[in-house]
Design an enzyme around this catalytic site. Structure first.
Site, mmCIF file in Angstrom:
data_model
loop_
_atom_site.group_PDB
_atom_site.id
_atom_site.type_symbol
_atom_site.label_atom_id
_atom_site.label_comp_id
_atom_site.label_asym_id
_atom_site.label_seq_id
_atom_site.Cartn_x
_atom_site.Cartn_y
_atom_site.Cartn_z
ATOM 1 N N ASP A 46 -4.854 -4.182 12.696
ATOM 2 C CA ASP A 46 -4.002 -3.209 12.027
ATOM 3 C C ASP A 46 -4.000 -1.852 12.724
ATOM 4 O OD1 ASP A 46 -3.303 -5.077 10.151
ATOM 5 O OD2 ASP A 46 -4.744 -4.404 8.650
ATOM 6 N N ASN A 116 0.759 5.297 6.882
ATOM 7 C CA ASN A 116 -0.053 4.873 5.729
ATOM 8 C C ASN A 116 -0.222 5.972 4.695
ATOM 9 O OD1 ASN A 116 -0.434 2.238 6.441
ATOM 10 N ND2 ASN A 116 -2.574 2.433 7.006
ATOM 11 N N GLU A 117 -0.895 7.049 5.082
ATOM 12 C CA GLU A 117 -1.181 8.091 4.109
ATOM 13 C C GLU A 117 -1.531 9.400 4.797
ATOM 14 O OE1 GLU A 117 -4.487 6.693 5.761
ATOM 15 O OE2 GLU A 117 -3.938 5.393 4.110
ATOM 16 N N ASP A 146 -13.635 15.020 -4.177
ATOM 17 C CA ASP A 146 -14.061 14.785 -2.798
ATOM 18 C C ASP A 146 -12.876 14.705 -1.853
ATOM 19 O OD1 ASP A 146 -16.700 14.800 -3.481
ATOM 20 O OD2 ASP A 146 -16.995 12.638 -3.338
ATOM 21 N N ALA A 154 3.669 1.261 2.241
ATOM 22 C CA ALA A 154 3.037 0.549 3.355
ATOM 23 C C ALA A 154 1.541 0.797 3.400
ATOM 24 C CB ALA A 154 3.681 0.968 4.677
ATOM 25 N N ALA A 158 -4.228 0.163 1.750
ATOM 26 C CA ALA A 158 -5.274 0.586 2.684
ATOM 27 C C ALA A 158 -6.284 1.485 1.953
ATOM 28 C CB ALA A 158 -4.637 1.277 3.888
ATOM 29 N N ASN A 160 -5.844 3.970 0.078
ATOM 30 C CA ASN A 160 -5.416 4.211 -1.298
ATOM 31 C C ASN A 160 -5.980 3.171 -2.257
ATOM 32 O OD1 ASN A 160 -3.394 5.293 -3.419
ATOM 33 N ND2 ASN A 160 -2.811 3.146 -3.224
ATOM 34 N N LEU A 161 -5.930 1.912 -1.878
ATOM 35 C CA LEU A 161 -6.456 0.845 -2.739
ATOM 36 C C LEU A 161 -7.969 0.950 -2.868
ATOM 37 C CD1 LEU A 161 -5.982 -1.715 -4.385
ATOM 38 C CD2 LEU A 161 -6.082 -3.030 -2.266
ATOM 39 N N SER A 162 -8.639 1.293 -1.779
ATOM 40 C CA SER A 162 -10.096 1.449 -1.830
ATOM 41 C C SER A 162 -10.511 2.580 -2.776
ATOM 42 C CB SER A 162 -10.643 1.725 -0.427
ATOM 43 O OG SER A 162 -10.393 0.633 0.432
#
Length: 257
Positions: A46, A116-117, A146, A154, A158, A160-162
């Site tokens: 990726d 991604n972000e 934090d 998209a 990544a 974000n999900l974590s």
């Protein structure tokens, strides 16, 4: 365009499997310079795919990835046979990156792009203190956390999900704003925003609570303000196999443990 005239440019990561795949595929199908290619074939994981999309979205190239890395969420399965036919049948996903405009502690302004972000994170042992403004309206007068990110569909699977942010369907005209370890407001878990909005984040007490900002893999240290908005001029174009499309992968991720 017929398969016979499809010109391919191959790129590979430095992983041994990727380099071996590069040697085999270029022997089978040839290899043209990137600027002459109709399709860029990325061999790796990726990280390589994100790098390739960054390099190609200014020139409108389609990118077809095959996994020769580890996770390979953005990649198709690796196979050497019938590659032109697979590319011809592939589903094209088009999306626009985020633009980050960051102002540093000494007034320098930098511009970066994120597929991604965009995220901010504390630089020291003290939590960041942020003010969040959306389209000119203050939504959070003070967020102590934090970190904070704004993710595209998209990128929603990544980091974000974590950070327990929502997974967004690829076609959704949304952005996910997700905090990392929010201390105050303690119950705030983030927000879904229309992708047309402009987000301004001001770092409060920047000398006491320094913050860095990252757009994908571009980091800016000691920022005092960032602005995030979706680009309308640039388009990343990713190809995925029809029986394992990127949209299907994102949907399936919502039902995984």
């Amino acid at each position: 365009m017929s398969i016979a005239t499809e010109k391919l440019a191959f790129i590979a990561s430095t992983a041994p499997d990727a380099e071996a795949a590069f040697d085999e595929l270029t022997r089978l199908y040839g290899n043209v310079p990137l600027v002459e290619a109709d399709v860029v074939v990325a061999l790796g994981g990726d990280g390589l795919m994100l790098q390739t999309l960054h390099e190609t979205m200014h020139i409108g190239k389609r990118v077809y990835g095959m996994n020769r890395g580890s996770v390979g969420f953005l990649m198709n399965d690796f196979e050497t046979v019938d590659l032109p036919d697979r590319i011809a049948r592939a589903v094209e996903n088009e999306f626009h990156p985020l633009k980050m405009t960051a102002t540093g502690a000494w007034g320098a302004i930098s511009h970066s792009l994120a597929i991604n972000e965009v995220y901010l994170f504390r630089q020291s042992y003290q939590a960041a203190k942020l003010k969040v403004v959306v389209d000119g309206h203050t939504r959070l007068e003070e967020l102590i956390c934090d970190g904070l990110m704004v993710a595209t569909p998209a990128g929603s699977t990544a980091y974000n999900l974590s950070a327990h942010g929502p997974i967004l369907p690829l076609e959704a005209p949304l952005l996910a704003m997700t905090p990392v370890s929010a201390f105050r407001p303690r119950r705030w878990r983030g927000a879904l925003l229309p992708n047309r909005v402009c987000v301004d984040i001001e770092i409060l007490e920047p000398e006491k609570r320094p913050v860095n900002a990252v757009a994908d893999n571009t980091e800016v240290k000691s920022v005092i303000h960032i602005r995030i908005a979706q680009s309308t001029e640039l388009t990343a174009r990713l190809l995925s196999d029809p029986d394992h499309s990127w949209s299907d992968r994102i949907l399936a991720e919502q039902f995984n443990d």
